[in-house]
Motif scaffolding. Structure first.
Motif, PDB file in Angstrom:
ATOM      1  N   ILE A  18      12.676  -4.205   1.832  1.00 19.82           N
ATOM      2  CA  ILE A  18      11.234  -4.350   2.066  1.00 19.82           C
ATOM      3  C   ILE A  18      10.862  -5.827   2.076  1.00 19.82           C
ATOM      4  N   ALA A  19      11.440  -6.598   1.150  1.00 17.66           N
ATOM      5  CA  ALA A  19      11.152  -8.031   1.094  1.00 17.66           C
ATOM      6  C   ALA A  19      11.614  -8.744   2.364  1.00 17.66           C
ATOM      7  N   ASP A  20      12.748  -8.327   2.914  1.00 12.71           N
ATOM      8  CA  ASP A  20      13.206  -8.903   4.185  1.00 12.71           C
ATOM      9  C   ASP A  20      12.179  -8.661   5.283  1.00 12.71           C
ATOM     10  N   GLN A  21      11.621  -7.447   5.306  1.00 14.15           N
ATOM     11  CA  GLN A  21      10.620  -7.135   6.323  1.00 14.15           C
ATOM     12  C   GLN A  21       9.332  -7.908   6.074  1.00 14.15           C
TER      13      GLN A  21
ATOM     14  N   GLY B 196       0.835  -1.202   0.000  1.00 12.97           N
ATOM     15  CA  GLY B 196       0.000   0.000   0.000  1.00 12.97           C
ATOM     16  C   GLY B 196       0.863   1.242   0.000  1.00 12.97           C
ATOM     17  N   GLY B 197       0.201   2.393  -0.112  1.00 11.01           N
ATOM     18  CA  GLY B 197       0.913   3.655  -0.182  1.00 11.01           C
ATOM     19  C   GLY B 197       0.844   4.444   1.111  1.00 11.01           C
ATOM     20  N   LEU B 198       1.890   5.224   1.366  1.00 15.38           N
ATOM     21  CA  LEU B 198       1.949   6.055   2.571  1.00 15.38           C
ATOM     22  C   LEU B 198       0.849   7.102   2.592  1.00 15.38           C
ATOM     23  N   SER B 199       0.303   7.452   1.423  1.00 19.40           N
ATOM     24  CA  SER B 199      -0.788   8.432   1.375  1.00 19.40           C
ATOM     25  C   SER B 199      -2.051   7.886   2.020  1.00 19.40           C
TER      26      SER B 199
ATOM     27  N   THR C 177       0.232  -5.493   5.828  1.00 16.96           N
ATOM     28  CA  THR C 177       0.422  -4.512   4.755  1.00 16.96           C
ATOM     29  C   THR C 177       1.796  -3.882   4.831  1.00 16.96           C
ATOM     30  N   LEU C 178       2.382  -3.679   3.665  1.00 18.00           N
ATOM     31  CA  LEU C 178       3.644  -2.957   3.527  1.00 18.00           C
ATOM     32  C   LEU C 178       3.282  -1.549   3.077  1.00 18.00           C
TER      33      LEU C 178
ATOM     34  N   VAL D 295       6.786 -14.513   9.234  1.00 16.54           N
ATOM     35  CA  VAL D 295       7.277 -15.438  10.252  1.00 16.54           C
ATOM     36  C   VAL D 295       6.757 -15.070  11.639  1.00 16.54           C
ATOM     37  N   GLU D 296       6.836 -13.793  11.977  1.00 20.92           N
ATOM     38  CA  GLU D 296       6.500 -13.368  13.341  1.00 20.92           C
ATOM     39  C   GLU D 296       4.997 -13.228  13.559  1.00 20.92           C
ATOM     40  N   ARG D 297       4.276 -12.719  12.537  1.00 18.27           N
ATOM     41  CA  ARG D 297       2.814 -12.735  12.502  1.00 18.27           C
ATOM     42  C   ARG D 297       2.132 -11.928  13.593  1.00 18.27           C
ATOM     43  N   ASP D 298       2.836 -10.991  14.211  1.00 14.95           N
ATOM     44  CA  ASP D 298       2.210 -10.221  15.280  1.00 14.95           C
ATOM     45  C   ASP D 298       1.840  -8.811  14.838  1.00 14.95           C
ATOM     46  N   GLU D 299       2.700  -8.150  14.098  1.00 12.93           N
ATOM     47  CA  GLU D 299       2.419  -6.798  13.629  1.00 12.93           C
ATOM     48  C   GLU D 299       1.685  -6.850  12.296  1.00 12.93           C
ATOM     49  N   ALA D 300       0.694  -5.956  12.124  1.00  9.17           N
ATOM     50  CA  ALA D 300      -0.106  -5.945  10.902  1.00  9.17           C
ATOM     51  C   ALA D 300       0.475  -5.038   9.825  1.00  9.17           C
ATOM     52  N   GLU D 301       1.476  -4.225  10.180  1.00  8.25           N
ATOM     53  CA  GLU D 301       1.956  -3.223   9.227  1.00  8.25           C
ATOM     54  C   GLU D 301       3.438  -2.977   9.398  1.00  8.25           C
ATOM     55  N   ALA D 302       4.121  -2.804   8.268  1.00  9.33           N
ATOM     56  CA  ALA D 302       5.497  -2.316   8.268  1.00  9.33           C
ATOM     57  C   ALA D 302       5.530  -1.083   7.376  1.00  9.33           C
TER      58      ALA D 302
END
Length: 234
Positions: free
Chosen positions: A210-213, A136-139, A177-178, A219-226
């Motif tokens: 970004i792909a690393d994140q 997604g976009g920062l906007s 979402t990224l 893997v970690e599955r706890d945070e919904a957004e980076a």
């Protein structure tokens, strides 16, 4: 197996490479087959299938997902990269926008994402596992007037994914979402943008980072957004 929908030479290919290095078979979907040989060549040692489909068309999306499953088995993870502004509906400043201007980005970004989820989520829930990743976009998080009509659709896609994450938490399926602010190196938007004078130069982002994140989210599955913010003004 991971299905990368809307693959390009930037982030989509980096996502395929990162997951492929972890043992995932990759299925790459783009509008044309022009670069498929190059994509397969960029993923040495990774089992890769390539497909042509317009993922904004519900029938084509449904068909390509059936073909992927027949060729490579159940889809364990999907990455959805929406059509970029250079190939999609374009940008209209919000003060000049009417309903049709606002509708077009929703049809290019949000509705295909919902169609994708409609197709793959039931199987993931039945198996009790799966990953849904979206770009997604920062906007969609911070007001960015220069992105005009893209902003409401970005905001809707972001909240759609965040709400999916909360709704699926107890079902074994992860949604994340990224949120990207900046030009992704090697990507088509970066190439088109830097070939023109827009009066400002956004920062750039390395798609491999970004792909690393994205892998960490999976893997970690706890945070919904980076969030990835290379926009100095935000």
């Amino acid at each position: 197996m991971i299905a990368v929908l809307g693959v390009g030479p930037g982030l989509g290919l980096s996502i395929a490479s990162r997951f492929g290095r972890e043992g995932f078979t990759t299925a790459l979907v783009s509008r044309t087959a022009t670069r498929h040989d190059a994509y397969r060549g960029a993923l040495p040692g990774i089992t890769t299938h390539t497909y042509t489909a317009d993922v904004t068309d519900e029938a084509q999306l449904r068909d390509v997902l059936v073909r992927i499953t027949a060729d490579a088995g159940e889809i364990d993870a999907v990455y959805f990269g929406p059509a970029d502004a250079t190939a999609g509906p374009g940008i209209t400043p919000l003060p000049e926008a009417g309903p049709d201007d606002l509708r077009a980005p929703f049809e290019a970004f949000l509705l295909p994402a919902a169609n994708l989820v409609k197709s793959v989520l039931p199987g993931m829930i039945e198996r009790g596992s799966g990953t849904l990743l979206f770009a997604g976009g920062l906007s969609g998080k911070h007001p960015m007037p220069m992105l005009g009509t893209l902003a409401p659709a970005s905001a809707a896609l972001r909240m759609y994914v965040l709400t999916l994450h909360a709704a699926l938490r107890e079902k074994g399926v992860y949604a994340g979402t990224l949120t990207i602010g900046g030009l992704i190196e090697r990507g088509d938007i970066h190439r088109v943008f830097t070939s023109q004078d827009h009066g400002f130069t956004p920062g750039t982002l390395n798609p491999d980072d970004i792909a690393d994140q994205a892998w960490s989210l999976h893997v970690e599955r706890d945070e919904a957004e980076a969030e990835f913010n290379a926009m100095a003004a935000v």
